[in-house]
Design a protein around this motif. Structure first.
Motif, short mmCIF file in Angstrom:
data_model
loop_
_atom_site.label_atom_id
_atom_site.label_comp_id
_atom_site.label_asym_id
_atom_site.label_seq_id
_atom_site.Cartn_x
_atom_site.Cartn_y
_atom_site.Cartn_z
N HIS A 286 84.84 9.86 4.16
CA HIS A 286 85.45 9.55 2.88
C HIS A 286 86.94 9.26 3.08
O HIS A 286 87.47 9.42 4.19
N ALA A 287 87.59 8.86 2.01
CA ALA A 287 89.01 8.53 2.12
C ALA A 287 89.87 9.76 2.38
O ALA A 287 90.93 9.67 3.01
N VAL A 288 89.41 10.94 1.90
CA VAL A 288 90.23 12.15 2.01
C VAL A 288 89.77 13.04 3.16
O VAL A 288 90.59 13.58 3.91
N ASN A 289 88.46 13.20 3.31
CA ASN A 289 87.96 14.09 4.36
C ASN A 289 86.73 13.50 5.03
O ASN A 289 86.15 12.51 4.57
N VAL A 290 86.35 14.14 6.12
CA VAL A 290 85.17 13.75 6.89
C VAL A 290 84.34 15.00 7.13
O VAL A 290 84.86 16.03 7.60
N VAL A 291 83.05 14.91 6.81
CA VAL A 291 82.12 16.01 7.05
C VAL A 291 81.27 15.63 8.25
O VAL A 291 80.60 14.59 8.25
N GLY A 292 81.29 16.46 9.27
CA GLY A 292 80.55 16.16 10.49
C GLY A 292 79.45 17.17 10.75
O GLY A 292 79.59 18.36 10.41
N LEU A 293 78.37 16.69 11.36
CA LEU A 293 77.28 17.57 11.80
C LEU A 293 76.86 17.14 13.19
O LEU A 293 76.53 15.97 13.42
N ALA A 294 76.89 18.08 14.12
CA ALA A 294 76.51 17.82 15.50
C ALA A 294 75.16 18.45 15.77
O ALA A 294 74.95 19.64 15.51
N LEU A 295 74.24 17.66 16.32
CA LEU A 295 72.87 18.10 16.58
C LEU A 295 72.58 17.97 18.07
O LEU A 295 72.75 16.90 18.65
N THR A 296 72.14 19.08 18.67
CA THR A 296 71.75 19.09 20.07
C THR A 296 70.24 19.30 20.14
O THR A 296 69.76 20.43 19.98
N PRO A 297 69.45 18.24 20.35
CA PRO A 297 67.99 18.37 20.29
C PRO A 297 67.41 19.35 21.31
O PRO A 297 66.42 20.03 21.03
N ASP A 298 68.00 19.44 22.50
CA ASP A 298 67.43 20.30 23.54
C ASP A 298 67.43 21.76 23.14
O ASP A 298 66.48 22.50 23.42
N THR A 299 68.50 22.19 22.49
CA THR A 299 68.61 23.59 22.11
C THR A 299 68.37 23.84 20.64
O THR A 299 68.20 24.98 20.22
N GLY A 300 68.40 22.76 19.83
CA GLY A 300 68.26 22.93 18.40
C GLY A 300 69.54 23.40 17.73
O GLY A 300 69.55 23.72 16.53
N GLU A 301 70.61 23.45 18.48
CA GLU A 301 71.87 23.95 17.93
C GLU A 301 72.47 22.93 16.97
O GLU A 301 72.45 21.72 17.22
N ILE A 302 73.01 23.41 15.84
CA ILE A 302 73.65 22.57 14.84
C ILE A 302 75.05 23.11 14.57
O ILE A 302 75.23 24.33 14.38
N ALA A 303 76.02 22.24 14.57
CA ALA A 303 77.40 22.62 14.28
C ALA A 303 77.93 21.74 13.15
O ALA A 303 77.74 20.52 13.17
#
Length: 368
Positions: A12-29
């Motif tokens: 967005h113009a003001v902020n950015v929402v990020g999601l990181a997905l690691t399929p091998d471990t299923g970890e989400i950040a």
């Protein structure tokens, strides 16, 4: 090389929402950060490489993608019209959007948008400025004509917006002061926009004579209905013509019929209208010119044909004859003109590709 982490960004113009997905471990950040490319890059670098980043095309443009790519990050931009969403999914949040992007990227379902370089995007902005100004001018002139029509004032000649017509407009007066002010304001705006459009046209002409797309522009102008502003618009909007084939470019521009088929039944509907709206509009407008009688090139085309290579000249002449014959065939069958013109525009796109793509391929071979 396989990516270890897939990152979806909802920008967005003001902020950015990020999601990181690691399929091998299923970890989400997850992380929310300011809309600053440096801040996004700092967060992305927290993950073990290699990573792949995606965000949706939109008003924020390609600045973030270029910044990440320059830093060595594999970043793509997803076509917003090609994103998958379940019909029953009625909850839309920034976090969900980021997760959908990351999951689509992980399974290879993202349809990528070509990222133009800054110079190419600047040319595209100039072309779109010209289109927006021409649209504003048409609306402004319509308002002037509407006022006169409502009060029964009619210009005695058919040709309008000439010097004579403008002089006639200036002599029209109304007894009501408010109406006179409105009329004068609309007329003044129309004149200012006309002068503004003339300045833009001069800039387009100067730019088209000395830019990376000059050979393509010269070649496209050999086809009927395509003059400088149309050729400039098509060249800069499509950019790399070698991405397509003669048949796939019509699909990219949304000029192919839509289809709803199930089992033995097959139903084709109106054109899809996908892809680049402005380029499609230019082709639709140009296609009407091929309905006019045609036996030999006019003076403008003869002059333009002398400026291109023999192979381009021969191909353009073949295209002009072919498109006119198609129009004659449609008229003989009494096909609805609007549908016939869409079909002609689709074929015109193919002829444009046949002129532009070989030139760009030749330039690349010479550069190599």
């Amino acid at each position: 090389m396989f990516e270890l982490t897939f990152i979806g960004l909802d920008v967005h113009a003001v902020n950015v929402v990020g999601l990181a997905l690691t399929p091998d471990t299923g970890e989400i950040a997850r992380h929310t950060m300011a809309a600053d490319p440096a801040a996004v890059l700092e967060w992305v670098r927290r993950f073990e490489p290699p990573v792949k980043v995606v965000y949706e095309s939109g008003p924020t443009g390609f600045l973030l993608a270029r910044y990440l790519q320059a830093a060595g990050i594999n970043c793509v931009v997803a076509a917003s019209s090609k994103l998958l969403r379940a019909p029953g999914d009625r909850v839309k949040t920034d976090r969900r959007d980021a997760r959908v992007l990351a999951e689509m990227l992980a399974v290879g379902s993202v349809t990528e948008v070509r990222i133009p370089d800054p110079d190419e995007e600047a040319l595209r902005d100039l072309s779109r400025l010209r289109a927006a100004t021409a649209k504003d001018l048409a609306h402004s002139r319509q308002r002037v004509n509407a006022i006169l029509l409502r009060y029964g004032i009619r210009y005695p000649k058919d040709t309008r917006w000439t010097q004579e017509h403008r002089a006639w407009l200036l002599h029209q007066h109304f007894s009501d002061p408010a109406l006179q002010f409105t009329y004068n304001a609309d007329l003044e705006q129309a004149e200012l926009l006309a002068a503004h459009l003339a300045r833009i046209d001069r800039q387009v002409t100067a730019t088209a004579e000395n830019c990376r797309y000059t050979p393509v522009i010269e070649a496209l102008m050999c086809l009927r209905g395509i003059r400088l502003t149309t050729a400039f618009g098509l060249a800069v909007e499509i950019g790399d013509w070698t991405r397509f084939t003669g048949s796939s470019i019509g699909s990219y521009l949304g000029l192919v019929p839509s289809e709803e088929s199930s089992g033995p039944s097959r139903h084709q509907g109106p054109i899809t209208k996908a892809g680049n709206t402005y380029a499609r509009k230019l082709l639709i407008e140009a296609a009407w010119q091929h309905r006019r009688p045609y036996t030999r090139p006019g003076d403008r085309l003869l002059h333009q044909l002398e400026l291109v290579a023999p192979a381009t000249r021969i191909r353009a002449l073949e295209g002009n004859h072919r498109l006119h014959r198609k129009w004659e065939h449609f008229d003989e069958r009494h096909k609805m003109p609007v549908k016939a013109n869409a079909a002609i525009a689709r074929e015109l796109a193919g002829w444009c590709w046949s002129l532009a793509a070989p030139l760009q391929q030749g330039e690349r071979m010479n550069a190599a």
